[in-house]
Scaffold this active site. Sequence first.
Site, PDB file in Angstrom:
ATOM      1  N   LYS A  37     -19.513 -10.535  22.570  1.00  0.00           N
ATOM      2  CA  LYS A  37     -18.751  -8.988  22.825  1.00  0.00           C
ATOM      3  C   LYS A  37     -20.326  -7.953  22.450  1.00  0.00           C
ATOM      4  O   LYS A  37     -20.437  -8.072  21.127  1.00  0.00           O
ATOM      5  CB  LYS A  37     -17.777  -8.868  21.903  1.00  0.00           C
ATOM      6  CG  LYS A  37     -17.159  -7.770  22.173  1.00  0.00           C
ATOM      7  CD  LYS A  37     -16.444  -6.914  21.118  1.00  0.00           C
ATOM      8  CE  LYS A  37     -17.327  -6.114  20.110  1.00  0.00           C
ATOM      9  NZ  LYS A  37     -17.872  -4.884  20.638  1.00  0.00           N
ATOM     10  N   GLY A  46     -24.644  -7.216  12.738  1.00  0.00           N
ATOM     11  CA  GLY A  46     -24.282  -5.837  12.556  1.00  0.00           C
ATOM     12  C   GLY A  46     -24.189  -5.451  11.172  1.00  0.00           C
ATOM     13  O   GLY A  46     -24.938  -5.723  10.295  1.00  0.00           O
ATOM     14  N   SER A  47     -23.359  -4.348  10.888  1.00  0.00           N
ATOM     15  CA  SER A  47     -23.343  -3.823   9.729  1.00  0.00           C
ATOM     16  C   SER A  47     -22.647  -4.890   8.515  1.00  0.00           C
ATOM     17  O   SER A  47     -21.667  -5.574   8.806  1.00  0.00           O
ATOM     18  CB  SER A  47     -22.628  -2.301   9.495  1.00  0.00           C
ATOM     19  OG  SER A  47     -21.388  -2.652   9.653  1.00  0.00           O
ATOM     20  N   THR A  48     -22.935  -4.430   7.338  1.00  0.00           N
ATOM     21  CA  THR A  48     -22.312  -5.260   5.964  1.00  0.00           C
ATOM     22  C   THR A  48     -20.993  -4.805   6.048  1.00  0.00           C
ATOM     23  O   THR A  48     -20.177  -5.992   5.931  1.00  0.00           O
ATOM     24  CB  THR A  48     -23.108  -4.890   4.719  1.00  0.00           C
ATOM     25  OG1 THR A  48     -24.754  -5.247   4.822  1.00  0.00           O
ATOM     26  CG2 THR A  48     -22.530  -5.524   3.515  1.00  0.00           C
ATOM     27  N   ARG A  49     -20.593  -3.635   6.382  1.00  0.00           N
ATOM     28  CA  ARG A  49     -19.206  -3.565   6.249  1.00  0.00           C
ATOM     29  C   ARG A  49     -18.212  -4.525   7.558  1.00  0.00           C
ATOM     30  O   ARG A  49     -17.325  -4.950   7.037  1.00  0.00           O
ATOM     31  CB  ARG A  49     -18.965  -2.006   6.697  1.00  0.00           C
ATOM     32  CG  ARG A  49     -17.496  -1.232   6.589  1.00  0.00           C
ATOM     33  CD  ARG A  49     -17.574   0.022   7.271  1.00  0.00           C
ATOM     34  NE  ARG A  49     -17.942   0.208   8.600  1.00  0.00           N
ATOM     35  CZ  ARG A  49     -18.777   0.428   9.214  1.00  0.00           C
ATOM     36  NH1 ARG A  49     -19.993   1.160   8.387  1.00  0.00           N
ATOM     37  NH2 ARG A  49     -18.969   0.584  10.586  1.00  0.00           N
ATOM     38  N   THR A  50     -18.758  -4.454   8.576  1.00  0.00           N
ATOM     39  CA  THR A  50     -18.188  -5.059   9.454  1.00  0.00           C
ATOM     40  C   THR A  50     -18.265  -6.928   9.213  1.00  0.00           C
ATOM     41  O   THR A  50     -17.366  -7.625   9.392  1.00  0.00           O
ATOM     42  CB  THR A  50     -18.600  -4.929  10.978  1.00  0.00           C
ATOM     43  OG1 THR A  50     -18.835  -3.617  11.068  1.00  0.00           O
ATOM     44  CG2 THR A  50     -17.677  -5.468  11.797  1.00  0.00           C
ATOM     45  N   GLY A  51     -19.581  -7.020   8.533  1.00  0.00           N
ATOM     46  CA  GLY A  51     -19.552  -8.438   8.213  1.00  0.00           C
ATOM     47  C   GLY A  51     -18.601  -9.050   7.307  1.00  0.00           C
ATOM     48  O   GLY A  51     -18.283 -10.170   7.507  1.00  0.00           O
ATOM     49  N   GLU A  73     -28.090   2.056   3.660  1.00  0.00           N
ATOM     50  CA  GLU A  73     -29.038   1.954   5.204  1.00  0.00           C
ATOM     51  C   GLU A  73     -28.743   3.091   5.879  1.00  0.00           C
ATOM     52  O   GLU A  73     -27.475   3.513   6.105  1.00  0.00           O
ATOM     53  CB  GLU A  73     -28.377   0.850   5.925  1.00  0.00           C
ATOM     54  CG  GLU A  73     -29.110   0.446   7.063  1.00  0.00           C
ATOM     55  CD  GLU A  73     -29.036  -0.829   7.637  1.00  0.00           C
ATOM     56  OE1 GLU A  73     -27.207  -0.944   7.826  1.00  0.00           O
ATOM     57  OE2 GLU A  73     -29.760  -1.510   8.102  1.00  0.00           O
ATOM     58  N   CYS A 104     -32.807  -3.032  11.540  1.00  0.00           N
ATOM     59  CA  CYS A 104     -32.200  -3.662  10.453  1.00  0.00           C
ATOM     60  C   CYS A 104     -33.347  -3.942   9.316  1.00  0.00           C
ATOM     61  O   CYS A 104     -33.174  -3.908   8.104  1.00  0.00           O
ATOM     62  CB  CYS A 104     -31.669  -4.992  10.393  1.00  0.00           C
ATOM     63  SG  CYS A 104     -32.505  -6.025  11.502  1.00  0.00           S
ATOM     64  N   GLU A 133     -25.435 -11.592  10.126  1.00  0.00           N
ATOM     65  CA  GLU A 133     -26.776 -11.046  10.028  1.00  0.00           C
ATOM     66  C   GLU A 133     -26.622  -9.512   9.857  1.00  0.00           C
ATOM     67  O   GLU A 133     -26.159  -8.732  10.935  1.00  0.00           O
ATOM     68  CB  GLU A 133     -27.602 -11.233  11.239  1.00  0.00           C
ATOM     69  CG  GLU A 133     -27.721 -12.726  11.653  1.00  0.00           C
ATOM     70  CD  GLU A 133     -28.603 -13.427  10.950  1.00  0.00           C
ATOM     71  OE1 GLU A 133     -29.402 -12.880   9.899  1.00  0.00           O
ATOM     72  OE2 GLU A 133     -28.681 -14.624  10.995  1.00  0.00           O
TER      73      GLU A 133
HETATM   74  P1  NAD Z   1     -21.184  -2.525  13.303  1.00  0.00           P
HETATM   75  O1  NAD Z   1     -21.163  -3.294  12.456  1.00  0.00           O
HETATM   76  O2  NAD Z   1     -20.718  -1.198  13.470  1.00  0.00           O
HETATM   77  O3  NAD Z   1     -20.937  -2.961  14.885  1.00  0.00           O
HETATM   78  C1  NAD Z   1     -21.581  -4.311  15.192  1.00  0.00           C
HETATM   79  C2  NAD Z   1     -20.577  -5.156  16.214  1.00  0.00           C
HETATM   80  O4  NAD Z   1     -19.590  -5.364  15.496  1.00  0.00           O
HETATM   81  C3  NAD Z   1     -20.247  -4.368  17.396  1.00  0.00           C
HETATM   82  O5  NAD Z   1     -20.168  -4.963  18.379  1.00  0.00           O
HETATM   83  C4  NAD Z   1     -18.871  -3.707  17.055  1.00  0.00           C
HETATM   84  O6  NAD Z   1     -18.043  -3.329  18.236  1.00  0.00           O
HETATM   85  C5  NAD Z   1     -18.347  -4.924  16.287  1.00  0.00           C
HETATM   86  N1  NAD Z   1     -17.334  -4.313  15.349  1.00  0.00           N
HETATM   87  C6  NAD Z   1     -17.106  -3.452  14.596  1.00  0.00           C
HETATM   88  N2  NAD Z   1     -16.148  -3.103  14.016  1.00  0.00           N
HETATM   89  C7  NAD Z   1     -15.442  -4.311  14.385  1.00  0.00           C
HETATM   90  C8  NAD Z   1     -14.187  -4.654  13.804  1.00  0.00           C
HETATM   91  N3  NAD Z   1     -13.482  -4.205  12.853  1.00  0.00           N
HETATM   92  N4  NAD Z   1     -13.865  -6.235  14.043  1.00  0.00           N
HETATM   93  C9  NAD Z   1     -14.679  -6.856  14.882  1.00  0.00           C
HETATM   94  N5  NAD Z   1     -15.939  -6.249  15.468  1.00  0.00           N
HETATM   95  C10 NAD Z   1     -16.282  -5.142  14.892  1.00  0.00           C
HETATM   96  O7  NAD Z   1     -22.927  -2.367  13.422  1.00  0.00           O
HETATM   97  P2  NAD Z   1     -23.751  -1.506  14.397  1.00  0.00           P
HETATM   98  O8  NAD Z   1     -23.550  -0.055  13.943  1.00  0.00           O
HETATM   99  O9  NAD Z   1     -23.626  -1.877  15.870  1.00  0.00           O
HETATM  100  O10 NAD Z   1     -25.146  -2.099  14.090  1.00  0.00           O
HETATM  101  C11 NAD Z   1     -25.855  -1.529  13.053  1.00  0.00           C
HETATM  102  C12 NAD Z   1     -25.955  -2.360  12.020  1.00  0.00           C
HETATM  103  O11 NAD Z   1     -26.673  -3.924  12.504  1.00  0.00           O
HETATM  104  C13 NAD Z   1     -26.978  -2.163  10.691  1.00  0.00           C
HETATM  105  O12 NAD Z   1     -26.547  -2.367   9.638  1.00  0.00           O
HETATM  106  C14 NAD Z   1     -28.103  -3.041  10.980  1.00  0.00           C
HETATM  107  O13 NAD Z   1     -28.942  -3.528   9.698  1.00  0.00           O
HETATM  108  C15 NAD Z   1     -27.317  -4.241  11.379  1.00  0.00           C
HETATM  109  N6  NAD Z   1     -28.410  -5.286  12.189  1.00  0.00           N
HETATM  110  C16 NAD Z   1     -28.699  -6.460  11.493  1.00  0.00           C
HETATM  111  C17 NAD Z   1     -29.722  -7.168  11.955  1.00  0.00           C
HETATM  112  C18 NAD Z   1     -30.096  -8.563  11.249  1.00  0.00           C
HETATM  113  O14 NAD Z   1     -30.548  -9.535  11.798  1.00  0.00           O
HETATM  114  N7  NAD Z   1     -29.860  -8.793   9.929  1.00  0.00           N
HETATM  115  C19 NAD Z   1     -30.264  -6.972  13.155  1.00  0.00           C
HETATM  116  C20 NAD Z   1     -29.714  -5.854  13.685  1.00  0.00           C
HETATM  117  C21 NAD Z   1     -28.968  -4.976  13.256  1.00  0.00           C
END
Ligand code: NAD
Length: 501
Positions: free
Chosen positions: A190, A243-248, A400, A301, A266
Amino acid sequence: MNAAHSNWHERAAALRPDGRSVIDGQRRVAASGQTFEKLSPIDGRRLGAVARGAAADIDAAVASARAAFDDARWAGMPPSGRKRLLQRFAEAILAAREELALLETLDMGKPIQYSLAVDVPSTARCIAWYAEAVDKVYDEIAPTGSNALALITREPMGVVGAIVPWNYPMIMAAWKLGPALAAGNSVVLKPSEKSPFTALRLAELAVEAGIPPGVLNVVPGFGPEAGEALALHMGVDAISFTGSTRTGRRMLEYAGRSNLKRVYNELGGKSAFIVFADFADLPRAAATVAGSLFFNQGESCNAPSRVLVHESVADEFVAVVVAQAPKYAPADPLDSGTVMGALVDETQLRTVMGYIEAGHGEGARCVAGGRQARSESGGFYVEPTVFDGVDNDMKIAREEIFGPVMSVIRFKTEAQALALANDSPYGLQASVWSDNLSRAHRVARALRAGTVHVNQYDEDDITVPFGGYKQSGNGRDKSLHAFDKYTELKTTWLRIEPDTA
Ligand code: NAD
């Protein structure tokens, strides 16, 4: 067509990207029939309609992936067979280099020169590297007693769900797809709703390269709809999330609420860049931090966004960084010479401007940039921005920002620098700049981060793991270690009967 002679504006105008899902090797509209409009952050132009995937589409994609796994059309192939098809996939990516680069730039705003020189080749290299690796990794025999044989083998997990962000849409996808597919899994990917087009095209290229239908499915859609359905799905064996720590955090909850699927996160970063007074080549350190932070509009990131500088050299260091800033002035991402493009959307623009306001409000000194740029374009641009006099407790030092904003913090002693660097919820990367070998090693060892750079920040390679300590996550992308995420470890005991003759 030669990239140097391409007219990117003309080609962009003619582009009609296909936003439908790829399930079971076929393009499909969403089960609900719904779509969402995808606009380009470079000037607000409409790129096209994208399938608004949700639970029913995820169900179909997981069923297709499961069927592909269960009948062993992929997992049952000898590793050398998967290798050959993945190599073809990598070649197809390179052959579609200009189309993919243009899609990436239009979708998320990065300069076309970097989409071409970084994103597409890195994506292809990642796929090719895991293809090459997969018929060269061996399993183990444990050193047990002589009356038995214990085989320790790695087996594919089954169906892997991959959820990725928009900052490096193709590369982040490839970091999951390379090891997961090479190991024999089927994948449902996705992409971010902010950057769906290249992932969809990758799925088509995989099928064209001969990877069997169902092995790689891509369902676009919003996080709380398609993302949540995938992470909660009982038929998914592992979620590989970036993605973000919040979504993680949510990923862990989804696993707890469903089938305890493996979750690899990640996540975000607030990486420290520590400059000691004994580092002689200050201009190089300053140029490196500017180049690394402002690259990709600061939407990385691992951006070195907390810059810790010894107080005795801080004025000189900041002066060089400030002198560098205009080189990174945002410009049209479709112009071949542009080095800073557009932020991904208006929400991200508002977030970044909110942090700049917070920096002013908390008493940091803005010494470069600080304003929105190119608003007449209809796109979302911010000047490269530097705050000096930042305190590590300020919002701009703790959170961040994910934009081109640098926070400079001054320190007096090595112990203080280390304490400041480690005083963060994140631990993705760090760097230490010192000509004192013992100090460089001492500090590198004590930094709580997944990657530490010494006297450089740019080195990166598919051969090394990438991931974080603390709230930057728990997984490691890249390198052979990534195979651990996509395989189960199995022990098989065989009894060896004694010779009774
Ligand atoms: P995000 O967490 O908003 O979204 C990431 C993905 O998760 C998207 O596909 C989104 O649609 C999905 N998502 C969002 N909410 C969700 C939910 N409730 N349930 C399931 N899926 C959901 O992050 P973003 O804004 O797309 O990306 C930026 C973040 O990614 C930054 O915090 C960045 O540091 C991090 N990042 C980390 C790495 C790494 O390797 N550590 C690499 C690149 C980016």
